[in-house]
Design a protein around this motif. Sequence first.
Motif, short mmCIF file in Angstrom:
data_model
loop_
_atom_site.label_atom_id
_atom_site.label_comp_id
_atom_site.label_asym_id
_atom_site.label_seq_id
_atom_site.Cartn_x
_atom_site.Cartn_y
_atom_site.Cartn_z
N GLY A 1 15.26 34.03 30.74
CA GLY A 1 14.64 32.89 31.39
C GLY A 1 14.03 33.18 32.74
N ARG A 2 13.48 34.38 32.92
CA ARG A 2 12.94 34.76 34.24
C ARG A 2 11.45 34.45 34.33
NH1 ARG A 2 17.68 36.84 36.85
NH2 ARG A 2 19.12 36.60 35.12
N GLU A 3 11.03 34.09 35.53
CA GLU A 3 9.61 33.91 35.81
C GLU A 3 9.02 35.28 36.13
OE1 GLU A 3 7.54 31.29 35.77
OE2 GLU A 3 9.09 29.94 35.04
N ARG A 4 8.28 35.84 35.17
CA ARG A 4 7.65 37.14 35.35
C ARG A 4 6.20 37.04 34.84
NH1 ARG A 4 11.78 37.26 37.89
NH2 ARG A 4 13.60 38.60 37.47
N PRO A 5 5.38 36.24 35.49
CA PRO A 5 4.05 35.92 34.94
C PRO A 5 3.16 37.12 34.73
CG PRO A 5 4.28 35.13 37.20
CD PRO A 5 5.64 35.54 36.76
N ARG A 6 3.37 38.21 35.46
CA ARG A 6 2.51 39.39 35.31
C ARG A 6 3.09 40.40 34.32
NH1 ARG A 6 0.74 41.63 41.09
NH2 ARG A 6 -0.33 43.08 39.69
N SER A 7 4.22 40.08 33.71
CA SER A 7 4.89 41.01 32.80
C SER A 7 5.16 40.32 31.47
CB SER A 7 6.21 41.50 33.43
OG SER A 7 5.99 42.07 34.70
N ARG A 59 14.09 35.62 26.12
CA ARG A 59 15.40 35.18 25.68
C ARG A 59 15.99 36.24 24.76
NH1 ARG A 59 17.35 31.16 28.93
NH2 ARG A 59 15.68 29.66 29.35
N GLY A 60 17.23 36.57 24.94
CA GLY A 60 17.86 37.57 24.10
C GLY A 60 19.36 37.38 24.08
N ASP A 61 20.04 38.28 23.40
CA ASP A 61 21.49 38.18 23.24
C ASP A 61 22.19 39.40 23.82
OD1 ASP A 61 23.87 36.98 22.43
OD2 ASP A 61 23.84 37.97 20.47
N LEU A 71 15.17 48.85 42.14
CA LEU A 71 15.00 47.40 42.13
C LEU A 71 13.67 47.03 41.47
CD1 LEU A 71 15.89 45.10 45.17
CD2 LEU A 71 14.64 44.37 43.15
N HIS A 72 13.60 47.22 40.15
CA HIS A 72 12.50 46.71 39.35
C HIS A 72 13.06 45.71 38.36
CE1 HIS A 72 9.17 49.98 40.03
NE2 HIS A 72 9.15 49.02 40.93
N ALA A 73 12.18 44.83 37.87
CA ALA A 73 12.61 43.67 37.08
C ALA A 73 13.45 44.03 35.88
CB ALA A 73 11.38 42.88 36.62
N ASP A 74 13.14 45.16 35.23
CA ASP A 74 13.83 45.53 34.00
C ASP A 74 15.07 46.38 34.25
OD1 ASP A 74 11.89 47.35 34.92
OD2 ASP A 74 11.85 48.41 33.01
N HIS A 75 15.53 46.41 35.49
CA HIS A 75 16.75 47.15 35.83
C HIS A 75 17.80 46.29 36.52
CE1 HIS A 75 15.14 51.22 34.88
NE2 HIS A 75 14.02 50.54 34.99
N VAL A 76 17.43 45.06 36.89
CA VAL A 76 18.35 44.20 37.62
C VAL A 76 18.50 42.82 37.00
CG1 VAL A 76 17.85 45.40 39.80
CG2 VAL A 76 16.56 43.32 39.21
N GLY A 77 17.82 42.57 35.85
CA GLY A 77 17.72 41.21 35.34
C GLY A 77 19.03 40.54 34.98
N TRP A 78 19.94 41.30 34.35
CA TRP A 78 21.22 40.71 34.00
C TRP A 78 22.25 40.85 35.12
CZ3 TRP A 78 22.36 37.17 30.63
CH2 TRP A 78 21.57 37.00 29.50
#
Length: 304
Positions: A85-91, A98-100, A123-130
């Motif tokens: 549920g993240r706001e990542r409009p450029r990605s 949504r995932g499990d 600190l990039h979006a796909d390394h800190v999201g959870w």
Amino acid sequence: MDRESAQRIVLGDVEIIRVVEWQGPFAPARDLVPAAGAALWKDNEDWLAPDHWDPASGAAVMALQTWVLRSAGRTVLVDTGVGDGRERPRSPHFHHRRGDFLGDLERAGIRPGDVDVVVNTHLHADHVGWNTHAADGEWVPTFPNAQYLLAAADDFHFGPRNAYGGGRNEEDRLVYEDSVAPVHRAGQMLLWAGAHRIDENLLLEPAPGHTPGSAVLRLASGGDRAVFVGDLLHSPVQILDPACGSCFCLDAEGAAVSRRRVLERAADARELVVPAHFGGAGAAEVRRQGSGFALAGWAAGGTA
């Protein structure tokens, strides 16, 4: 990878569990690693396809994954993926995803309360999201008992003191505010510099370039060695030519210096190289070849 299983490797006294959040074609290979010419991909098609490259579409195949280490009686997560549920409009791959992932962790035997340490290699979006999840309309730490480790250089660059990466990318502010700032507010964040020893088996060291605070995590247990390199490598073609950076590197020259240094040590010390985004086996052995490097083999791992 089957959602009902997780890849497991044992190195010395450390168990490594690989949990994949997503895997598939990600972006045009020539865009992802711009300096890697068409010949480099084509000449290595026999082993790049299908796990790392789709020749038909020209897309690089990548994985978003977390490596779980059971070391010295504690559970350590290396990177935490994209989150929900993240706001990542450029990605497009990350926006409102949504995932499990937490279910995948639990099926691998890891509940959020079991995690003792979370390592963010950068600190990039796909390394800190959870790092966090939504609860009662707020972002709160996903792992309530964990100490989170982040290089101080990245926290400064992407945080408010440096105006969220200098304001060059609006998503940097979004990522910091939903995935890092809540961990600070909860008192669970430890910023480190120079090097940071987690336990007798695990040591964090700086490897700047991809981001100012990019780090590698070294594992040494018994006679076994590994190095978790984060985004120093996005594709195996960068093993063949470490001068080739990814389109996401903030300092391409610095990243190339760090990449060559890490690969030199990995080849000489026989460290298993564990990148954040490799598909297939997920980790590789490397050897020196002339002035560069070659793939010596893939990691062997069972499922459980």
